[in-house]
Design a protein around this motif. Structure first.
Motif, PDB file in Angstrom:
ATOM      1  N   GLU A  59       0.841  -1.203   0.000  1.00  0.00           N
ATOM      2  CA  GLU A  59       0.000   0.000   0.000  1.00  0.00           C
ATOM      3  C   GLU A  59       0.878   1.256   0.000  1.00  0.00           C
ATOM      4  O   GLU A  59       0.651   2.195  -0.777  1.00  0.00           O
ATOM      5  CB  GLU A  59      -0.925   0.002   1.225  1.00  0.00           C
ATOM      6  CG  GLU A  59      -1.888   1.185   1.248  1.00  0.00           C
ATOM      7  CD  GLU A  59      -2.670   1.281   2.560  1.00  0.00           C
ATOM      8  OE1 GLU A  59      -2.785   0.277   3.293  1.00  0.00           O
ATOM      9  OE2 GLU A  59      -3.148   2.406   2.859  1.00  0.00           O
ATOM     10  N   GLY A  60       1.886   1.263   0.860  1.00  0.00           N
ATOM     11  CA  GLY A  60       2.813   2.401   0.891  1.00  0.00           C
ATOM     12  C   GLY A  60       3.537   2.563  -0.433  1.00  0.00           C
ATOM     13  O   GLY A  60       3.697   3.681  -0.936  1.00  0.00           O
ATOM     14  N   PHE A  61       3.953   1.443  -1.004  1.00  0.00           N
ATOM     15  CA  PHE A  61       4.628   1.471  -2.307  1.00  0.00           C
ATOM     16  C   PHE A  61       3.732   2.111  -3.368  1.00  0.00           C
ATOM     17  O   PHE A  61       4.173   2.946  -4.159  1.00  0.00           O
ATOM     18  CB  PHE A  61       5.007   0.039  -2.709  1.00  0.00           C
ATOM     19  CG  PHE A  61       5.679  -0.071  -4.035  1.00  0.00           C
ATOM     20  CD1 PHE A  61       7.032   0.164  -4.162  1.00  0.00           C
ATOM     21  CD2 PHE A  61       4.954  -0.393  -5.174  1.00  0.00           C
ATOM     22  CE1 PHE A  61       7.660   0.076  -5.395  1.00  0.00           C
ATOM     23  CE2 PHE A  61       5.566  -0.486  -6.413  1.00  0.00           C
ATOM     24  CZ  PHE A  61       6.922  -0.249  -6.523  1.00  0.00           C
ATOM     25  N   LEU A  79       1.259   4.195  -2.912  1.00  0.00           N
ATOM     26  CA  LEU A  79       1.085   5.632  -2.644  1.00  0.00           C
ATOM     27  C   LEU A  79       2.312   6.424  -3.090  1.00  0.00           C
ATOM     28  O   LEU A  79       2.194   7.517  -3.643  1.00  0.00           O
ATOM     29  CB  LEU A  79       0.839   5.858  -1.148  1.00  0.00           C
ATOM     30  CG  LEU A  79      -0.494   5.345  -0.599  1.00  0.00           C
ATOM     31  CD1 LEU A  79      -0.480   5.345   0.934  1.00  0.00           C
ATOM     32  CD2 LEU A  79      -1.645   6.204  -1.122  1.00  0.00           C
ATOM     33  N   ALA A  80       3.480   5.857  -2.844  1.00  0.00           N
ATOM     34  CA  ALA A  80       4.717   6.579  -3.172  1.00  0.00           C
ATOM     35  C   ALA A  80       4.963   6.650  -4.671  1.00  0.00           C
ATOM     36  O   ALA A  80       5.636   7.560  -5.148  1.00  0.00           O
ATOM     37  CB  ALA A  80       5.912   5.913  -2.478  1.00  0.00           C
ATOM     38  N   HIS A  81       4.424   5.672  -5.415  1.00  0.00           N
ATOM     39  CA  HIS A  81       4.738   5.589  -6.844  1.00  0.00           C
ATOM     40  C   HIS A  81       3.480   5.555  -7.698  1.00  0.00           C
ATOM     41  O   HIS A  81       3.400   4.814  -8.684  1.00  0.00           O
ATOM     42  CB  HIS A  81       5.600   4.346  -7.103  1.00  0.00           C
ATOM     43  CG  HIS A  81       6.842   4.304  -6.274  1.00  0.00           C
ATOM     44  ND1 HIS A  81       7.884   5.179  -6.453  1.00  0.00           N
ATOM     45  CD2 HIS A  81       7.185   3.528  -5.214  1.00  0.00           C
ATOM     46  CE1 HIS A  81       8.842   4.929  -5.554  1.00  0.00           C
ATOM     47  NE2 HIS A  81       8.436   3.937  -4.789  1.00  0.00           N
TER      48      HIS A  81
END
Lengths: 331, 331
Positions: free
Chosen positions: B17-19, B21-23
């Motif tokens: 999920e973080g990945f 959002l970051a990309h």
């Protein structure tokens, strides 16, 4: 101590030699004294950017030498400032006639040695300006530091000032934009484990299996406090909230969010931290318009991470987005 | 166990999920089942590339999703194969009408699950070809594997096949160039420390302070032997010589040299390994014409490194050099 090295006294030389061989299209390595320059240095008419500091924080700084970022990096021994007799020739090597900006992390040894080097360069007729990075909100004054420490925010300073130099800004303008980044960037880190400097051979500090250090410095300098191990979201809160507060983050702000690994933490965990840090920023009404997640300013094999927030404006965003071609940052 | 996670059972979901959002400019994250696709998938008329495997090896595979490399990555649980019910929809999501190539590391679970997913896709009218990566020369058969394991050479397969798909090659041609990479790439790794899978909570194997494991697998599977800790050049020799021998490296060969970190080893040490591996290759008369140094196929926080050598020809070199825009590899 188990490390992929041959001799603690040779590790920086051998590592930089390997770096130079792997990236010969981008950089040249000079020895005696040791420093790394852009392969095409000096670039005529362009402000030269020089940074440096103790080794052990790779890819900082040599990994950021190349088009659109640094012109030279001066690696000291592990966790030890480079000496003026290396900084001065690096400065001369990248002077293209438009002067040189020194980007210095705020550690007493670095400040003194870059200052002396700037005087030596000045005596040779090279105009030098200096910007000091002090983004770590964890503590005022510290081991090796008067005032705040310079940590992962350095990447943003080097990237943005590098882009300004690349587009042809003069020395005063490049220094000014670098200062604007410094004024708008804040960081804080956590250590889950210590690291071992090769020539020391034992961990730089002790941390039990049950505790972590909030506000750690990138050399393992003490932070704010030790707490029991906690869930990632709670730790991320302890890093991000002081950063947002110190920055005076306001609703509507556009920011760059950098989640930086200390070297020994898996990338998967950095994205877990990123996920929550982003939510916290958005909870304050900020928009995360740029992101960077990875190992950029490390502490050897230390496990841990830091959260860096840079308040952006249109110019800083455009300079962040400008092309960069270095070993560690490229777009 | 100290990790920047919230809940061992949620770490992959939260990290991906973080990945995402970051990309968000590069990828989209689908949930239930979980997989990562190019933001612009499916690309009409282009062969789709799907890879995947157990999590814990980041940036592999999600970090390689984007223009010029993978169309989708399917992350399993930590060190656990993704299931067919995730691989099949990922395959469908990237089918642009030209078929889909599955790039599978040679582990029994991955092979079986990708095979089942390919059958499901075939039943839906999607043509699937599969290439199996088995570059690890350390051991024949192993825990989880019949035949050789697939390790860091996977990066080269994904990059080069991705470039072939991007330039418009048909499925047979993309599969053929991927097979050519597999035929010409070899790897071997070393562990200085074990790693801890979050849901296990204890290190995956024991290694004393005095010993290292030569030929380690990326899940901590046993290698060739344990030896006392040794200087980096000696260790590098023990990794590089079997790779060169198995590859039948000849004088005049052009190669890509990839020195890959296992996750917990400082970048400075990887360059020390690179320096000597390069000398060894040059000692056989080979030319290192392309290089990659960093953490690409990791084993969580394991300390160690692997050496990968790919014998290049003009076409493979051109495909390696072709533009790529992913989170972890970009030029």
């Amino acid at each position: 101590m188990k490390k992929l090295i041959n001799d603690p006294s040779r590790v920086v030389d051998e590592s930089v030699e390997g770096f130079g061989l792997a990236h010969a299209d981008l950089v040249a390595v000079r020895t005696d004294p040791l420093f790394v320059v852009r392969a095409d240095a000096p670039v005529r008419g362009k402000v030269g950017l020089v940074s440096g500091g103790g080794s052990g924080h790779e890819p900082l700084h040599a990994g950021f030498v190349g088009r659109g970022m640094l012109d030279a990096a001066v690696p000291g021994a592990m966790f030890t400032s480079p000496t003026p007799d290396a900084i001065a020739p690096a400065t001369a090597a990248v002077d293209g006639g438009a002067g040189v900006l020194h980007i210095v992390k705020n550690y007493t040894g670095d400040i003194l040695n870059f200052e002396t080097a700037a005087e030596l360069a000045d005596a040779d007729g090279i105009e030098v300006r200096t910007v000091v990075v002090n983004d770590d909100v964890a503590v005022e004054d510290s081991l090796y530091t008067a005032g705040r420490r310079g940590v992962a925010g350095t990447v943003a300073v080097e990237k943005i000032a590098g882009a300004a130099a690349e587009r042809g800004d003069d020395l005063a303008s490049v220094a000014s934009v670098a200062e604007r980044v410094v004024a708008n960037v804040r960081s804080m880190g956590v250590a889950l484990s210590a690291c071992t400097v090769p020539h020391a051979g034992t961990p730089s500090f002790d941390l039990t299996d049950a505790e972590i250090e909030i506000g750690i410095g990138i050399h393992g300098e003490p932070g704010r406090r030790r707490i029991p191990m906690a869930p990632a979201d709670e730790i991320t809160d302890l890093l991000t909230t002081p950063v947002m507060d110190d920055l005076g983050l306001a609703s509507g702000d556009q920011v760059l969010l950098l989640v930086n690994g200390m070297g020994g933490t898996p990338l998967s965990e950095l994205y877990v931290v990123y996920r929550h840090a982003r939510r916290l920023l958005e909870g304050r009404g900020a928009t995360v318009s740029r992101s960077l997640v990875g190992n950029y300013v490390t502490s050897l094999e230390m496990q841990g991470a830091s959260v860096t927030v840079l308040r952006l404006d249109d110019e800083l965003t455009a300079l962040w987005d400008a092309p960069v071609h270095t070993a560690a940052l490229r777009w």
